[in-house]
Design an enzyme around this catalytic site. Structure first.
Site, PDB file in Angstrom:
ATOM      1  N   ASP A  26       0.831  -1.203   0.000  1.00 61.16           N
ATOM      2  CA  ASP A  26       0.000   0.000   0.000  1.00 61.16           C
ATOM      3  C   ASP A  26       0.872   1.261   0.000  1.00 61.16           C
ATOM      4  OD1 ASP A  26      -2.305   1.455   0.018  1.00 61.16           O
ATOM      5  OD2 ASP A  26      -2.796   1.092   2.118  1.00 61.16           O
ATOM      6  N   HIS A  43       3.169   3.136  -8.833  1.00 60.31           N
ATOM      7  CA  HIS A  43       3.096   1.701  -9.095  1.00 60.31           C
ATOM      8  C   HIS A  43       4.366   1.208  -9.788  1.00 60.31           C
ATOM      9  CE1 HIS A  43      -0.986   1.650  -7.721  1.00 60.31           C
ATOM     10  NE2 HIS A  43      -1.404   2.453  -8.682  1.00 60.31           N
ATOM     11  N   LEU A 137      11.388 -20.676  -3.089  1.00 58.54           N
ATOM     12  CA  LEU A 137      10.351 -19.735  -2.672  1.00 58.54           C
ATOM     13  C   LEU A 137       9.129 -19.812  -3.582  1.00 58.54           C
ATOM     14  CD1 LEU A 137       9.468 -17.176  -0.984  1.00 58.54           C
ATOM     15  CD2 LEU A 137      10.526 -15.823  -2.814  1.00 58.54           C
TER      16      LEU A 137
END
Length: 246
Positions: A26, A43, A137
């Site tokens: 955020d 972004h 991962l």
């Protein structure tokens, strides 16, 4: 591109490393606004934080990392911003997929992908295909994801099985529900991080985060890099997890 092989810092060691970390990324728009830039530039800058966090998570031995990339509610944002957000997964994977694959990272997606533009779907499906056999991962992008929508879909699937007579209501257990979740076989979330100072879950992994530890930071996502992530992991190490016990 990732700079996996050119790190000068030694990997930090911790007594406890969360197995599954989920991040609500955020603050991109606020980062841009503070600098007089369009929201989309926030972004774009946030992609650098994704690279940094993935790299550190891999170094630490975190098993799963789920990133809240686009929620079911984000469609209400301005069209220009939504269109830009839809292009980011393809851009990220195009530039970094080879390195992710080389580092044994497995790319996965959680969410209702059928509504995504074709170029977004193609990019994530190709990434999943290219990394499907990797054992390191698990990098899960939550795209067009909503926790309530996920649970509704689970109920619909199980309800259909009950109606068809292939599943008894008494046989529905937490394990039954978990098998139908969009996140598949991934373990429950141990640690939820939210950047930018907001302190809410925002419809993210409602089932999976039932016993997660939460960490809220005022750092905006485009500024959430290695040191900020390690500070969060250090905080996690100060927690005592009781899972409802004493």
């Amino acid at each position: 591109m990732f700079q996996w092989l050119n790190q000068t810092k030694e990997t930090e060691t911790y007594e406890r490393v969360p197995e599954h970390v989920a991040i609500i990324m955020d603050g991109n728009g606020r980062w841009a606004k503070k600098r007089g830039l369009p929201r989309i530039m926030g972004h774009r800058e946030g992609m650098k934080s994704i690279r940094e966090v993935v790299r550190v998570a891999n170094e630490l031995g975190i098993r799963s990392l789920t990133l809240y990339a686009f929620s079911t509610e984000n469609w209400t944002r301005p069209e220009e911003e939504v269109n830009f957000l839809m292009k980011l997964p393809a851009q990220f994977l195009e530039s970094d997929l080879k390195e992710l694959d080389a580092q044994n990272v497995k790319v996965e997606v959680a969410g209702e992908v059928s509504r995504l533009p074709h170029f977004t779907r193609e990019a994530v499906e190709q990434a999943k295909l290219d990394t499907q056999h990797n054992t390191g991962l698990r990098l899960i992008f939550a795209l067009n994801y909503g926790g309530r929508d996920e649970l509704v879909q689970v109920m619909q699937k199980l309800g259909a099985q009950v109606q068809a007579g292939t599943l008894s209501p008494d046989a529905i257990t937490p394990e039954t529900i978990e098998r139908e979740l969009m996140t598949g076989s991934v373990t429950d979330v141990d640690f939820v991080i939210r950047t930018s100072g907001e302190q809410r879950l925002s419809n993210f992994l409602l089932w999976q985060a039932a016993y997660a530890e939460f960490y809220f930071t005022d750092v905006l996502w485009p500024e959430f890099r290695r040191d900020a992530f390690l500070a969060a992991i250090e905080d996690y190490n100060q927690r005592t997890r009781r899972f409802g016990g004493v």
